[in-house]
Design a protein around this motif. Sequence first.
Motif, mmCIF file in Angstrom:
data_model
loop_
_atom_site.group_PDB
_atom_site.id
_atom_site.type_symbol
_atom_site.label_atom_id
_atom_site.label_comp_id
_atom_site.label_asym_id
_atom_site.label_seq_id
_atom_site.Cartn_x
_atom_site.Cartn_y
_atom_site.Cartn_z
ATOM 1 N N PRO A 255 33.382 62.899 47.097
ATOM 2 C CA PRO A 255 32.321 61.979 46.668
ATOM 3 C C PRO A 255 32.906 60.617 46.305
ATOM 4 C CG PRO A 255 32.802 63.557 44.938
ATOM 5 C CD PRO A 255 33.629 63.959 46.111
ATOM 6 N N HIS A 256 32.705 59.640 47.194
ATOM 7 C CA HIS A 256 33.295 58.316 47.007
ATOM 8 C C HIS A 256 32.473 57.456 46.045
ATOM 9 C CE1 HIS A 256 35.635 59.464 50.471
ATOM 10 N NE2 HIS A 256 36.202 58.270 50.585
ATOM 11 N N VAL A 257 33.167 56.726 45.202
ATOM 12 C CA VAL A 257 32.563 55.679 44.370
ATOM 13 C C VAL A 257 33.429 54.434 44.562
ATOM 14 C CG1 VAL A 257 32.039 54.913 42.034
ATOM 15 C CG2 VAL A 257 31.647 57.295 42.672
ATOM 16 N N THR A 258 32.804 53.269 44.716
ATOM 17 C CA THR A 258 33.556 52.027 44.878
ATOM 18 C C THR A 258 33.105 51.018 43.834
ATOM 19 O OG1 THR A 258 33.721 52.389 47.267
ATOM 20 C CG2 THR A 258 34.238 50.181 46.466
ATOM 21 N N GLU A 259 34.078 50.431 43.136
ATOM 22 C CA GLU A 259 33.807 49.369 42.170
ATOM 23 C C GLU A 259 34.484 48.088 42.622
ATOM 24 O OE1 GLU A 259 33.209 51.808 37.994
ATOM 25 O OE2 GLU A 259 35.109 50.785 38.346
ATOM 26 N N PHE A 260 33.877 46.936 42.292
ATOM 27 C CA PHE A 260 34.373 45.634 42.734
ATOM 28 C C PHE A 260 34.704 44.753 41.528
ATOM 29 C CE2 PHE A 260 31.553 47.352 45.931
ATOM 30 C CZ PHE A 260 32.221 47.145 47.122
ATOM 31 N N LEU A 261 35.689 43.878 41.724
ATOM 32 C CA LEU A 261 36.071 42.952 40.661
ATOM 33 C C LEU A 261 36.602 41.667 41.277
ATOM 34 C CD1 LEU A 261 36.577 42.463 37.597
ATOM 35 C CD2 LEU A 261 38.903 43.341 37.982
ATOM 36 N N GLN A 262 35.985 40.525 40.917
ATOM 37 C CA GLN A 262 36.515 39.224 41.339
ATOM 38 C C GLN A 262 37.562 38.765 40.324
ATOM 39 O OE1 GLN A 262 33.180 36.471 42.025
ATOM 40 N NE2 GLN A 262 33.769 36.496 44.180
ATOM 41 N N VAL A 263 38.672 38.243 40.836
ATOM 42 C CA VAL A 263 39.811 37.913 39.979
ATOM 43 C C VAL A 263 40.327 36.518 40.308
ATOM 44 C CG1 VAL A 263 42.121 38.613 39.268
ATOM 45 C CG2 VAL A 263 40.445 40.355 39.904
ATOM 46 N N ASP A 264 40.638 35.753 39.258
ATOM 47 C CA ASP A 264 41.299 34.456 39.397
ATOM 48 C C ASP A 264 42.795 34.723 39.551
ATOM 49 O OD1 ASP A 264 42.470 31.990 39.175
ATOM 50 O OD2 ASP A 264 41.624 31.498 37.210
ATOM 51 N N VAL A 265 43.333 34.499 40.766
ATOM 52 C CA VAL A 265 44.741 34.813 41.032
ATOM 53 C C VAL A 265 45.572 33.531 41.199
ATOM 54 C CG1 VAL A 265 44.304 37.081 42.039
ATOM 55 C CG2 VAL A 265 44.225 35.054 43.500
ATOM 56 N N THR A 266 45.129 32.457 40.559
ATOM 57 C CA THR A 266 45.869 31.199 40.668
ATOM 58 C C THR A 266 47.302 31.350 40.186
ATOM 59 O OG1 THR A 266 43.801 29.976 40.316
ATOM 60 C CG2 THR A 266 45.853 28.755 40.039
ATOM 61 N N GLU A 267 47.488 32.021 39.037
ATOM 62 C CA GLU A 267 48.848 32.192 38.514
ATOM 63 C C GLU A 267 49.678 33.140 39.375
ATOM 64 O OE1 GLU A 267 49.388 32.827 34.377
ATOM 65 O OE2 GLU A 267 47.683 31.561 33.799
ATOM 66 N N THR A 268 49.025 34.114 40.005
ATOM 67 C CA THR A 268 49.749 34.991 40.932
ATOM 68 C C THR A 268 50.281 34.202 42.117
ATOM 69 O OG1 THR A 268 48.649 37.080 40.368
ATOM 70 C CG2 THR A 268 49.433 36.849 42.619
ATOM 71 N N MET A 269 49.454 33.298 42.669
ATOM 72 C CA MET A 269 49.906 32.490 43.809
ATOM 73 C C MET A 269 51.063 31.573 43.402
ATOM 74 S SD MET A 269 48.167 33.696 46.184
ATOM 75 C CE MET A 269 48.668 32.551 47.477
ATOM 76 N N ARG A 406 40.568 32.830 48.252
ATOM 77 C CA ARG A 406 39.848 31.609 48.622
ATOM 78 C C ARG A 406 39.755 30.655 47.433
ATOM 79 N NH1 ARG A 406 34.305 31.984 50.566
ATOM 80 N NH2 ARG A 406 33.877 33.707 49.140
ATOM 81 N N ASP A 407 39.607 29.361 47.753
ATOM 82 C CA ASP A 407 39.297 28.376 46.711
ATOM 83 C C ASP A 407 37.830 28.518 46.333
ATOM 84 O OD1 ASP A 407 41.840 27.342 46.690
ATOM 85 O OD2 ASP A 407 41.400 25.774 48.146
ATOM 86 N N MET A 408 37.565 28.732 45.032
ATOM 87 C CA MET A 408 36.192 28.927 44.568
ATOM 88 C C MET A 408 35.999 28.222 43.226
ATOM 89 S SD MET A 408 35.344 32.918 45.453
ATOM 90 C CE MET A 408 33.679 32.716 44.792
ATOM 91 N N PRO A 409 34.766 27.808 42.922
ATOM 92 C CA PRO A 409 34.488 27.244 41.590
ATOM 93 C C PRO A 409 34.598 28.336 40.537
ATOM 94 C CG PRO A 409 32.463 27.476 42.865
ATOM 95 C CD PRO A 409 33.567 27.776 43.796
ATOM 96 N N TRP A 410 35.302 28.021 39.428
ATOM 97 C CA TRP A 410 35.562 29.040 38.406
ATOM 98 C C TRP A 410 35.545 28.361 37.039
ATOM 99 C CZ3 TRP A 410 35.750 33.986 39.878
ATOM 100 C CH2 TRP A 410 36.187 34.964 38.970
ATOM 101 N N VAL A 411 35.031 29.057 36.066
ATOM 102 C CA VAL A 411 34.984 28.498 34.713
ATOM 103 C C VAL A 411 36.275 28.836 33.989
ATOM 104 C CG1 VAL A 411 33.789 28.496 32.514
ATOM 105 C CG2 VAL A 411 32.470 28.651 34.641
ATOM 106 N N VAL A 412 37.003 27.777 33.553
ATOM 107 C CA VAL A 412 38.264 27.942 32.837
ATOM 108 C C VAL A 412 38.153 27.178 31.519
ATOM 109 C CG1 VAL A 412 40.756 27.605 32.887
ATOM 110 C CG2 VAL A 412 39.509 28.091 35.015
ATOM 111 N N ASP A 413 38.241 27.901 30.407
ATOM 112 C CA ASP A 413 38.137 27.283 29.081
ATOM 113 C C ASP A 413 36.871 26.445 28.959
ATOM 114 O OD1 ASP A 413 40.582 28.408 28.360
ATOM 115 O OD2 ASP A 413 41.712 26.672 29.121
ATOM 116 N N GLY A 414 35.775 26.964 29.484
ATOM 117 C CA GLY A 414 34.489 26.286 29.365
ATOM 118 C C GLY A 414 34.278 25.151 30.351
ATOM 119 N N GLN A 415 35.277 24.895 31.236
ATOM 120 C CA GLN A 415 35.170 23.804 32.200
ATOM 121 C C GLN A 415 35.187 24.374 33.623
ATOM 122 O OE1 GLN A 415 34.727 20.547 31.294
ATOM 123 N NE2 GLN A 415 34.696 21.286 29.159
ATOM 124 N N LEU A 416 34.394 23.755 34.505
ATOM 125 C CA LEU A 416 34.344 24.196 35.899
ATOM 126 C C LEU A 416 35.572 23.656 36.638
ATOM 127 C CD1 LEU A 416 32.520 25.809 37.814
ATOM 128 C CD2 LEU A 416 31.491 23.632 38.530
#
Length: 459
Positions: A255-269, A406-416
């Motif tokens: 019985p498969h279950v799949t969960e998704f999570l978007q992650v800011d990987v700027t520091e990883t890059m 991908r490059d995406m708009p992201w909220v960091v410390d309350g700023q886009l």
Amino acid sequence: MLREFKLPDVGEGLTEAEIVKWHVSPGDSVRINQTIVEIETAKAVVELPCPFEGTVSSLMAAEGETVDVGSPIIAVKTGGDEDGGPTASEALAEDLVPTPAPQKDAPQKEVRTPVLVGYGVKTSSTRRRPRKPGAETPAPAPAKAQAPAVPVVRVPPAVQVPAAGSAGRVGVLAKPPVRKLARDLGVDLATITGTGPQGSITREDVQAAVADTRVAAPVTAPRGSGAPELEERIPVRGVRKATAQAMVASAFSAPHVTEFLQVDVTETMEAVQRLRRLPDFAEVKVSPLLLVAKALLTAVRRHPMANASWTGEEIVVKHYVNLGIAAATERGLIVPNIKDAHTLSLPGLARALTELAERARAGRCQPAELTGGTITITNVGVFGVDAGTPILNPGEVAILAFGQIRDMPWVVDGQLAVRKVTTLALSFDHRVVDGELGSHVLREVGAMLEDPLRMLAWS
């Protein structure tokens, strides 16, 4: 004398393999353990060495042909003084002349069959009496009075094909590999005139019949377009067949279950760029997949139940990690794994990933690398895909899909701001991994990719 090399069981318990590429031709000299052919099983491409020394007399299977284990694939003329070695005509006679039934009181002797050098020796359970020259098969029983007269043809039972639901009728001379080829291509052997010895049908006869059918078949295409046929039929075999069976079994048993999570990987890059400049990583490929793999290994160590298997009677928790990496190859999807990946340093893991990718692309993964995996990563991001719902590799309870960055708009410390963002998808077997555990594993992998320093804190 002339000696035949039969396709061996390469230790996987498989019954057939496809001839991928010959490395020798008739007339070539060969030595013991020289690589002579590449075969593809349902697991991998394997190189076979020659167990004889001598001169290649003939290749008994063509490239692309599927051959049963135990069928002869090459004849080698050796320089021994031994008597009793089969000649080419005797080898053909063995295929076309039936074996007389052994007498009940005849003494039987165990036969030791030589197999491929380096793969051990099997004891054959088949006992056969020596064939006598000129032996013939008794004529078939007379047909019933109601049936129309049928010409009596002396055909050994081994090459007779039933009339119903097969690629030929009784009275057709053809070797087993040729009959199998005819079944795969949908050719009725009874419609073919054989050009081989004693009128037997050869592989070339079957292929010629297919070519004639394609030429004669009407093709619907725009006038003057010169378009080829609108349909192509590809036999399902080898790696693709094994993968299909495994995926169906997994999808309809766990019985498969799949969960998704978007992650800011700027520091990883940024960390990837710094690692590429370090001497320890000068000769290996450093990609984001390296840090994804390290993060998953760390999360699995903290949550061992995600690195387990379900047997039906018990859950087997494995305190070692054989990390599978799904790889798309020309022959289909394979999932080789890095043995004991949890014991590797970051440079060692980078080296293992690089070497595994090179072997997978070249089709050189060994059978042992394709079994025994405990958890898997599939990198769909290399195809420009954000996310998916991966199917579990059989025997495992979790698989992580890593999407494109991908490059995406992201909220960091309350700023886009514009950040590097990816999507992770974790599929798990709900019999073993419940929603809480799956969420913990996925969230921790994401946290370590947001801040790679956490890998050091949690390792």
